[in-house]
Design an enzyme around this catalytic site. Structure first.
Site, PDB file in Angstrom:
ATOM      1  CB  VAL A   9      13.472   5.884  40.897  1.00 32.01           C
ATOM      2  CG1 VAL A   9      12.325   5.007  40.454  1.00 32.01           C
ATOM      3  CG2 VAL A   9      13.267   6.380  42.314  1.00 32.01           C
ATOM      4  CB  SER A  10      18.238   7.649  38.538  1.00 34.36           C
ATOM      5  OG  SER A  10      17.335   8.162  37.580  1.00 34.36           O
TER       6      SER A  10
END
Length: 228
Positions: A9-10
């Site tokens: 996930v960023s």
């Protein structure tokens, strides 16, 4: 022969939510359909997709472990790769090294197992890249709009201004004495003076020590303001 999953996930906010759990469930499920058992799932939390896989903390560990006969499983192609070209190049290298890649979005077969899988991977890789380009474009437009309204987009305040506030709410306020110096810069530039010469004149007349780069930036900013 090992089977590895990878989730990413960023942002840390996403890491604290359910996105990583959902990715893990999908990886486990598709591995079961393919008749495989996942040995380990690597997780990169708060890591941008623009960072190459081998340079991510968990991604780097995964790449270092891969051997012929291994399989990598991910939920979507953009969890692994930063662009269509990156995806296609890496998958080709893995294929030549005897490493399979299963992407949940493409089904239980390795992406190189059939013409259809390869076609889908190519198309969706480009779609993922296009989406990232759109996000980057929106961010650039947002920064430009903020700058046009006098907002500060990061770093130290440029010559001629002082920063007011912090973070996203930071704004630039003109400094009168420095603005007069910039007026003089504009006048000297119009007469053909060099940037270094202008910097020296500003030092002598106003007492401000500025580099020729600062002079160039100040003139550029003044030009942009005059266009508005």
């Amino acid at each position: 022969m090992a089977v590895y999953g990878l989730t990413r996930v960023s942002t840390l906010d996403q890491a604290e939510g359910t996105s990583l759990d959902e990715q893990e469930r999908k990886i486990e499920a598709i591995a079961t359909v393919a008749g495989l058992s996942v040995d380990h799932i690597f997780t990169d939390a708060g890591i941008s997709g623009s960072v190459p896989l081998s340079e991510r903390p968990a991604g780097g560990e995964l790449v270092a472990l891969l051997q012929s006969g291994d399989t990598v499983v991910c939920s979507k192609i953009d969890r692994l790769f930063r662009s269509a070209a990156d995806a296609l190049t890496t998958v080709k290298e893995w294929q030549e090294s005897g490493i399979d890649l299963i992407v949940v979005a493409f089904g239980a077969d390795p992406v190189t197992a059939s013409g259809t899988s390869k076609l889908m991977m190519g198309i969706l890789s480009m779609v993922a890249e296009f989406e990232r380009d759109l996000i980057r474009e929106r961010m650039d437009e947002g920064r430009a709009a903020k700058k046009a309204k006098g907002g500060h987009i990061g770093g130290t305040a440029p010559f001629g201004f002082r920063k007011l506030g912090e973070g996203r709410g930071a704004m630039l306020e003109p400094v009168e004495a420095e603005q007069r110096a910039i007026d003089r810069m504009v006048s000297l530039k119009a007469k053909g003076s060099s940037l270094r010469g202008i910097a020296e004149t500003v030092k002598n007349e106003f007492g401000f020590v500025v580099s020729h780069v600062a002079v160039k930036n100040a003139l550029s900013r003044r030009g942009e303001q005059n266009k508005c």
